[in-house]
Design a protein around this motif. Structure first.
Motif, mmCIF file in Angstrom:
data_model
loop_
_atom_site.group_PDB
_atom_site.id
_atom_site.type_symbol
_atom_site.label_atom_id
_atom_site.label_comp_id
_atom_site.label_asym_id
_atom_site.label_seq_id
_atom_site.Cartn_x
_atom_site.Cartn_y
_atom_site.Cartn_z
ATOM 1 N N SER A 78 -3.511 -0.813 65.180
ATOM 2 C CA SER A 78 -2.157 -0.256 65.286
ATOM 3 C C SER A 78 -1.881 0.191 66.711
ATOM 4 C CB SER A 78 -1.988 0.930 64.333
ATOM 5 O OG SER A 78 -1.997 0.479 62.998
ATOM 6 N N SER A 79 -2.903 0.711 67.356
ATOM 7 C CA SER A 79 -2.761 1.130 68.749
ATOM 8 C C SER A 79 -2.444 -0.077 69.635
ATOM 9 C CB SER A 79 -4.054 1.802 69.209
ATOM 10 O OG SER A 79 -4.024 2.052 70.577
ATOM 11 N N GLY A 80 -3.100 -1.208 69.380
ATOM 12 C CA GLY A 80 -2.837 -2.441 70.129
ATOM 13 C C GLY A 80 -1.420 -2.929 69.908
ATOM 14 N N HIS A 81 -0.957 -2.856 68.656
ATOM 15 C CA HIS A 81 0.417 -3.261 68.347
ATOM 16 C C HIS A 81 1.418 -2.369 69.092
ATOM 17 C CE1 HIS A 81 -0.606 -6.222 65.344
ATOM 18 N NE2 HIS A 81 -1.271 -5.334 64.606
ATOM 19 N N ALA A 82 1.167 -1.078 69.065
ATOM 20 C CA ALA A 82 2.071 -0.141 69.746
ATOM 21 C C ALA A 82 2.081 -0.396 71.250
ATOM 22 C CB ALA A 82 1.656 1.301 69.454
ATOM 23 N N ALA A 83 0.918 -0.707 71.800
ATOM 24 C CA ALA A 83 0.825 -0.975 73.239
ATOM 25 C C ALA A 83 1.596 -2.244 73.609
ATOM 26 C CB ALA A 83 -0.640 -1.104 73.652
ATOM 27 N N ILE A 84 1.487 -3.275 72.781
ATOM 28 C CA ILE A 84 2.229 -4.515 73.039
ATOM 29 C C ILE A 84 3.724 -4.248 72.944
ATOM 30 C CG2 ILE A 84 2.777 -6.803 72.095
ATOM 31 C CD1 ILE A 84 -0.249 -7.073 71.461
ATOM 32 N N GLN A 85 4.125 -3.499 71.936
ATOM 33 C CA GLN A 85 5.539 -3.171 71.764
ATOM 34 C C GLN A 85 6.060 -2.411 72.989
ATOM 35 O OE1 GLN A 85 6.448 -0.825 68.282
ATOM 36 N NE2 GLN A 85 8.567 -1.505 68.286
ATOM 37 N N GLN A 86 5.302 -1.465 73.480
ATOM 38 C CA GLN A 86 5.690 -0.694 74.660
ATOM 39 C C GLN A 86 5.806 -1.595 75.892
ATOM 40 O OE1 GLN A 86 6.671 2.486 74.907
ATOM 41 N NE2 GLN A 86 7.020 2.199 77.094
ATOM 42 N N CYS A 87 4.828 -2.495 76.060
ATOM 43 C CA CYS A 87 4.875 -3.434 77.192
ATOM 44 C C CYS A 87 6.128 -4.296 77.112
ATOM 45 C CB CYS A 87 3.642 -4.344 77.190
ATOM 46 S SG CYS A 87 2.195 -3.626 77.969
ATOM 47 N N LEU A 88 6.423 -4.799 75.925
ATOM 48 C CA LEU A 88 7.601 -5.652 75.764
ATOM 49 C C LEU A 88 8.884 -4.901 76.124
ATOM 50 C CD1 LEU A 88 6.710 -7.604 72.492
ATOM 51 C CD2 LEU A 88 6.924 -8.552 74.808
ATOM 52 N N GLN A 89 8.972 -3.665 75.690
ATOM 53 C CA GLN A 89 10.156 -2.863 76.018
ATOM 54 C C GLN A 89 10.289 -2.694 77.536
ATOM 55 O OE1 GLN A 89 9.378 0.721 73.792
ATOM 56 N NE2 GLN A 89 10.499 -0.004 71.986
ATOM 57 N N GLU A 90 9.184 -2.385 78.184
ATOM 58 C CA GLU A 90 9.209 -2.208 79.637
ATOM 59 C C GLU A 90 9.516 -3.527 80.350
ATOM 60 O OE1 GLU A 90 5.932 0.043 81.368
ATOM 61 O OE2 GLU A 90 5.652 1.051 79.433
ATOM 62 N N GLU A 91 8.939 -4.625 79.846
ATOM 63 C CA GLU A 91 9.188 -5.930 80.461
ATOM 64 C C GLU A 91 10.667 -6.307 80.363
ATOM 65 O OE1 GLU A 91 5.754 -9.050 80.171
ATOM 66 O OE2 GLU A 91 5.688 -7.818 78.347
ATOM 67 N N VAL A 92 11.279 -6.054 79.213
ATOM 68 C CA VAL A 92 12.708 -6.349 79.052
ATOM 69 C C VAL A 92 13.521 -5.514 80.035
ATOM 70 C CG1 VAL A 92 14.690 -6.128 77.487
ATOM 71 C CG2 VAL A 92 12.571 -7.186 76.679
ATOM 72 N N SER A 93 13.170 -4.268 80.190
ATOM 73 C CA SER A 93 13.889 -3.387 81.117
ATOM 74 C C SER A 93 13.777 -3.893 82.556
ATOM 75 C CB SER A 93 13.346 -1.965 80.999
ATOM 76 O OG SER A 93 13.943 -1.133 81.949
ATOM 77 N N ILE A 94 12.561 -4.223 82.977
ATOM 78 C CA ILE A 94 12.334 -4.694 84.347
ATOM 79 C C ILE A 94 13.005 -6.054 84.554
ATOM 80 C CG2 ILE A 94 10.583 -5.428 86.027
ATOM 81 C CD1 ILE A 94 10.635 -2.413 85.597
ATOM 82 N N MET A 95 12.882 -6.954 83.570
ATOM 83 C CA MET A 95 13.484 -8.281 83.717
ATOM 84 C C MET A 95 15.010 -8.188 83.748
ATOM 85 S SD MET A 95 12.995 -11.401 84.380
ATOM 86 C CE MET A 95 11.325 -11.883 84.017
ATOM 87 N N THR A 96 15.574 -7.239 83.006
ATOM 88 C CA THR A 96 17.023 -7.016 83.061
ATOM 89 C C THR A 96 17.423 -6.592 84.475
ATOM 90 O OG1 THR A 96 17.127 -6.422 80.717
ATOM 91 C CG2 THR A 96 18.934 -5.652 82.112
ATOM 92 N N SER A 97 16.646 -5.691 85.059
ATOM 93 C CA SER A 97 16.918 -5.258 86.438
ATOM 94 C C SER A 97 16.803 -6.423 87.407
ATOM 95 C CB SER A 97 15.949 -4.146 86.852
ATOM 96 O OG SER A 97 16.137 -3.008 86.067
ATOM 97 N N LEU A 98 15.797 -7.260 87.222
ATOM 98 C CA LEU A 98 15.597 -8.407 88.102
ATOM 99 C C LEU A 98 16.745 -9.407 87.956
ATOM 100 C CD1 LEU A 98 13.841 -9.882 90.163
ATOM 101 C CD2 LEU A 98 12.544 -10.847 88.252
ATOM 102 N N ALA A 99 17.161 -9.665 86.725
ATOM 103 C CA ALA A 99 18.276 -10.595 86.492
ATOM 104 C C ALA A 99 19.561 -10.064 87.123
ATOM 105 C CB ALA A 99 18.460 -10.836 84.997
ATOM 106 N N ASP A 100 19.804 -8.776 86.983
ATOM 107 C CA ASP A 100 20.983 -8.161 87.606
ATOM 108 C C ASP A 100 20.912 -8.275 89.131
ATOM 109 O OD1 ASP A 100 21.921 -7.464 85.092
ATOM 110 O OD2 ASP A 100 21.315 -5.358 85.245
ATOM 111 N N LEU A 101 19.740 -8.043 89.677
ATOM 112 C CA LEU A 101 19.550 -8.121 91.126
ATOM 113 C C LEU A 101 19.792 -9.544 91.637
ATOM 114 C CD1 LEU A 101 18.709 -6.429 93.596
ATOM 115 C CD2 LEU A 101 16.369 -7.133 93.148
ATOM 116 N N LEU A 102 19.363 -10.547 90.873
ATOM 117 C CA LEU A 102 19.583 -11.927 91.275
ATOM 118 C C LEU A 102 21.075 -12.270 91.303
ATOM 119 C CD1 LEU A 102 16.625 -13.624 89.398
ATOM 120 C CD2 LEU A 102 16.939 -13.533 91.883
ATOM 121 N N LYS A 103 21.846 -11.714 90.367
ATOM 122 C CA LYS A 103 23.304 -11.913 90.363
ATOM 123 C C LYS A 103 23.919 -11.255 91.613
ATOM 124 C CE LYS A 103 24.244 -13.979 86.420
ATOM 125 N NZ LYS A 103 24.590 -15.381 86.417
ATOM 126 N N GLN A 104 23.459 -10.051 91.940
ATOM 127 C CA GLN A 104 23.961 -9.360 93.128
ATOM 128 C C GLN A 104 23.580 -10.127 94.396
ATOM 129 O OE1 GLN A 104 22.560 -5.306 93.059
ATOM 130 N NE2 GLN A 104 23.281 -4.995 90.973
#
Length: 170
Positions: free
Chosen positions: A5-31
């Motif tokens: 369960s700890s591994g699942h939670a860690a993957i879920q947390q990573c995915l959330q952070e990755e989406v956040s960072i990738m959203t920032s990167l995608a926005d930056l590429l548009k700018q």
């Protein structure tokens, strides 16, 4: 919470952070695209530094997620992630919202495709600008007897003018 369960939670947390960072990167590429169109060199320099930092963070998060996947017995590639999500959904661990992880994964893949396309477009804009600059430089160099030596590496003129005969140099 057990190790699985700890591994699942860690993957879920990573995915959330990755989406956040990738959203920032995608926005930056548009700018960046807008700055390339407007020839805003100052902003382009800032964007380059910011992109580098975001890419480093994405790489760290991907390595982290892959490590958690590996610890749970899955491959660290696209198929491994898909297998993980499928198995997690079948197990139905109440502590982990596997649908949320799947949504984050899908969002991450979609953002990655968009960022890749925007980066390709920005590269084309840069290449077009370089071609125009090279054509302009070639045109300027045609108008001098010293083709190839009109401008030095620092961008300054290398053509030296000397006073004509009968003129006093000051």
């Amino acid at each position: 919470m057990n190790a699985r369960s700890s591994g699942h939670a860690a993957i879920q947390q990573c995915l959330q952070e990755e989406v956040s960072i990738m959203t920032s990167l995608a926005d930056l590429l548009k700018q960046e695209q807008s700055a390339l169109i407007e020839s805003d060199v100052v902003q382009l320099n800032d964007f380059t530094q910011s992109k580098g930092q975001l890419v480093i963070k994405m790489t760290e998060l991907e390595k982290k997620r892959n490590s958690f996947l590996s610890d749970l017995g899955f491959n660290t590639d696209l198929e491994g992630m898909q297998a993980y999500l499928a198995q997690a959904a079948q197990v139905g661990d109440a502590a982990i919202d596997t649908q949320d992880s799947a949504r984050h994964w899908d969002a991450l893949l979609e953002l990655t495709v968009q960022a890749k396309e925007d980066n390709r477009t920005n590269g084309s804009l840069i290449n077009r600008r370089l071609s125009l600059n090279q054509a302009t430089l070639n045109l300027l160099q045609q108008n001098t007897n010293q083709a190839g030596s009109m401008y030095g590496p620092n961008g300054q003129s290398t053509v030296k003018s000397t006073p004509g005969k009968g003129y006093i140099a000051t």
